[in-house]
Design a protein around this motif. Sequence first.
Motif, mmCIF file in Angstrom:
data_model
loop_
_atom_site.group_PDB
_atom_site.id
_atom_site.type_symbol
_atom_site.label_atom_id
_atom_site.label_comp_id
_atom_site.label_asym_id
_atom_site.label_seq_id
_atom_site.Cartn_x
_atom_site.Cartn_y
_atom_site.Cartn_z
ATOM 1 N N THR A 231 0.946 -1.111 -0.216
ATOM 2 C CA THR A 231 0.225 -0.217 0.090
ATOM 3 C C THR A 231 1.125 1.262 0.026
ATOM 4 O O THR A 231 0.238 2.084 -0.663
ATOM 5 C CB THR A 231 -1.087 0.349 1.044
ATOM 6 O OG1 THR A 231 -2.034 -1.255 1.444
ATOM 7 C CG2 THR A 231 -1.730 1.097 1.427
ATOM 8 N N LEU B 79 -7.404 5.566 4.150
ATOM 9 C CA LEU B 79 -7.620 7.070 3.958
ATOM 10 C C LEU B 79 -7.457 7.447 3.931
ATOM 11 O O LEU B 79 -7.051 8.861 2.944
ATOM 12 C CB LEU B 79 -9.653 6.311 4.013
ATOM 13 C CG LEU B 79 -10.713 7.538 4.074
ATOM 14 C CD1 LEU B 79 -10.978 7.731 3.194
ATOM 15 C CD2 LEU B 79 -11.353 7.343 4.705
ATOM 16 N N LYS C 13 -4.519 8.252 1.245
ATOM 17 C CA LYS C 13 -4.885 9.083 0.541
ATOM 18 C C LYS C 13 -4.567 10.031 0.257
ATOM 19 O O LYS C 13 -3.863 10.813 -0.822
ATOM 20 C CB LYS C 13 -5.721 8.545 -0.481
ATOM 21 C CG LYS C 13 -5.763 6.977 -0.432
ATOM 22 C CD LYS C 13 -6.737 6.744 -1.275
ATOM 23 C CE LYS C 13 -7.436 7.067 -2.180
ATOM 24 N NZ LYS C 13 -8.871 6.657 -2.953
ATOM 25 N N LEU D 224 -13.431 10.323 -2.784
ATOM 26 C CA LEU D 224 -14.130 9.174 -3.661
ATOM 27 C C LEU D 224 -13.920 7.842 -4.101
ATOM 28 O O LEU D 224 -12.809 7.722 -3.521
ATOM 29 C CB LEU D 224 -15.085 10.135 -5.002
ATOM 30 C CG LEU D 224 -15.258 12.080 -4.975
ATOM 31 C CD1 LEU D 224 -15.496 12.112 -6.210
ATOM 32 C CD2 LEU D 224 -16.648 11.802 -4.028
ATOM 33 N N LYS D 225 -15.161 7.370 -4.208
ATOM 34 C CA LYS D 225 -14.600 5.788 -4.103
ATOM 35 C C LYS D 225 -15.310 5.554 -5.679
ATOM 36 O O LYS D 225 -16.706 6.029 -5.337
ATOM 37 C CB LYS D 225 -14.569 5.360 -3.393
ATOM 38 C CG LYS D 225 -16.192 4.651 -2.812
ATOM 39 C CD LYS D 225 -15.790 3.083 -1.715
ATOM 40 C CE LYS D 225 -18.075 3.209 -1.063
ATOM 41 N NZ LYS D 225 -17.573 2.460 -0.316
ATOM 42 N N THR D 226 -14.589 4.808 -6.703
ATOM 43 C CA THR D 226 -16.136 4.101 -7.405
ATOM 44 C C THR D 226 -16.540 2.437 -7.404
ATOM 45 O O THR D 226 -14.873 1.757 -7.273
ATOM 46 C CB THR D 226 -14.859 3.813 -8.940
ATOM 47 O OG1 THR D 226 -14.912 5.580 -9.002
ATOM 48 C CG2 THR D 226 -16.248 3.829 -10.364
ATOM 49 N N ILE D 227 -17.231 2.221 -7.568
ATOM 50 C CA ILE D 227 -17.607 0.480 -8.089
ATOM 51 C C ILE D 227 -18.866 0.434 -8.890
ATOM 52 O O ILE D 227 -18.814 1.254 -9.309
ATOM 53 C CB ILE D 227 -18.485 0.184 -6.152
ATOM 54 C CG1 ILE D 227 -19.988 1.057 -6.585
ATOM 55 C CG2 ILE D 227 -17.906 0.157 -4.716
ATOM 56 C CD1 ILE D 227 -20.856 1.461 -5.332
ATOM 57 N N SER E 152 -20.864 2.339 -13.216
ATOM 58 C CA SER E 152 -19.291 2.923 -12.216
ATOM 59 C C SER E 152 -20.254 3.936 -11.526
ATOM 60 O O SER E 152 -20.667 4.503 -12.372
ATOM 61 C CB SER E 152 -18.704 3.432 -13.482
ATOM 62 O OG SER E 152 -18.096 2.045 -13.827
ATOM 63 N N ILE F 261 -20.357 6.928 -8.436
ATOM 64 C CA ILE F 261 -19.297 7.146 -7.357
ATOM 65 C C ILE F 261 -20.198 7.636 -5.793
ATOM 66 O O ILE F 261 -21.704 7.790 -5.845
ATOM 67 C CB ILE F 261 -19.101 8.384 -7.985
ATOM 68 C CG1 ILE F 261 -18.597 8.201 -9.734
ATOM 69 C CG2 ILE F 261 -17.679 9.371 -7.203
ATOM 70 C CD1 ILE F 261 -18.099 9.595 -10.738
ATOM 71 N N SER F 262 -19.330 7.461 -5.665
ATOM 72 C CA SER F 262 -19.426 7.197 -3.591
ATOM 73 C C SER F 262 -18.353 8.359 -2.658
ATOM 74 O O SER F 262 -17.278 7.730 -3.332
ATOM 75 C CB SER F 262 -20.052 6.450 -3.132
ATOM 76 O OG SER F 262 -19.180 5.423 -3.045
ATOM 77 N N PRO G 250 -16.013 7.208 0.503
ATOM 78 C CA PRO G 250 -15.248 5.828 1.027
ATOM 79 C C PRO G 250 -15.473 6.157 2.297
ATOM 80 O O PRO G 250 -15.692 5.287 2.979
ATOM 81 C CB PRO G 250 -14.430 6.227 0.950
ATOM 82 C CG PRO G 250 -13.584 7.840 0.698
ATOM 83 C CD PRO G 250 -15.424 8.156 0.263
ATOM 84 N N SER G 251 -16.079 7.707 2.857
ATOM 85 C CA SER G 251 -16.266 6.986 4.231
ATOM 86 C C SER G 251 -17.982 8.204 4.779
ATOM 87 O O SER G 251 -18.592 9.100 4.018
ATOM 88 C CB SER G 251 -15.183 7.853 5.148
ATOM 89 O OG SER G 251 -16.048 8.186 6.781
#
Length: 341
Positions: free
Chosen positions: A15, A45, A48, A134-137, A143, A145-146, A148-149
């Motif tokens: 990481t 988190l 980053k 942000l994170k992508t799932i 795809s 977008i949301s 992460p916390s």
Amino acid sequence: SLHDALPILKTYAATKVKVLDGGKMRGLTMKEADDMLKLCGGTFLNLKLYAKLAESGIPVKELPALDSQPLFERYLIEIQKYYGDKLFDEAMTTLYAIVTAEEPLTLREVAWLSGDEFVTPKLLSFLRDFGALLKTIRDMRGSLISPPSERYREYMEAMFPEKKAELAVIFTDKLMNTNLKQYRDANGNYAIPDGLFYMAAYLPTVTDEISEELRDRVYKDIDDCIMNSMEPHILHRRAKMGEVWQETCGKAGWYETQIGFLNIIGNSYSTMCEYDQALEWENNRVSFCKQYLSEGKMDDENALAKAYLNRGVTYNVTGKYEEALKDDDKCIAIRESLHEA
């Protein structure tokens, strides 16, 4: 034991390399990299965000400690310095829409929620700079977008309270001024404008000022867009929209419209064969109809007959034949009385 800890240490090291090996981060000394890892508390988190701050040119020794200033806040301060006030305000509208949304959003929905018709280079630039926030799932919608916390929602609501009202204006304008006829397919059925359906469901969470005209627009036009859809993810969103709006209509005293949204919910769950949830909402529909008729808030007894009829159909599908017959008898009795009157 050291043996048990080795996999964790290897993951941590990997990481560290992944986040720190890129761009300006390559110029970090080993000590600076280790100092950054200590700062982040071992949380990816936070790492980053620290990495992004270091990329912006902040010396590692000047990075804020976790307990001195929220990293989220510090990162946005650096974005503001880079963007300037006007562009930063636009960017925060976009970020606020994503972070406070009730569910992950597609890229097209983010564009709509930000006030644009289509995805723009400016939006893509914003999302690139917000990458650490942000994170992508992936799911059946594509795809998504949301944040992460969940803490990011709290930060945004506290730091930019005015954005909630801005979104309400954007949503209302979009809903009232979008010509849905342009979204008909070759067979004359409505397609779904990306983001418009979500705005309808989300609007009551950002404003209490909903007119009857806007309510009717949501009820009629948005439902028309999806009434013939059999796609599970659309039906789920339709049901969730109904749940939000039936509560809003109940509080506003729009009782007949509330019953209409309860019908939307029950039908959506039935179509998905989620009969337990369908019956739960159909029971609510029957209860509210009886209550409002007894209190004089509604005078349409046929609404109660329809509620019994729909619940009877669901009972029949699930093999509860006695309950189905009872509801059918009640429906018939009401309609016979109305005919005699």
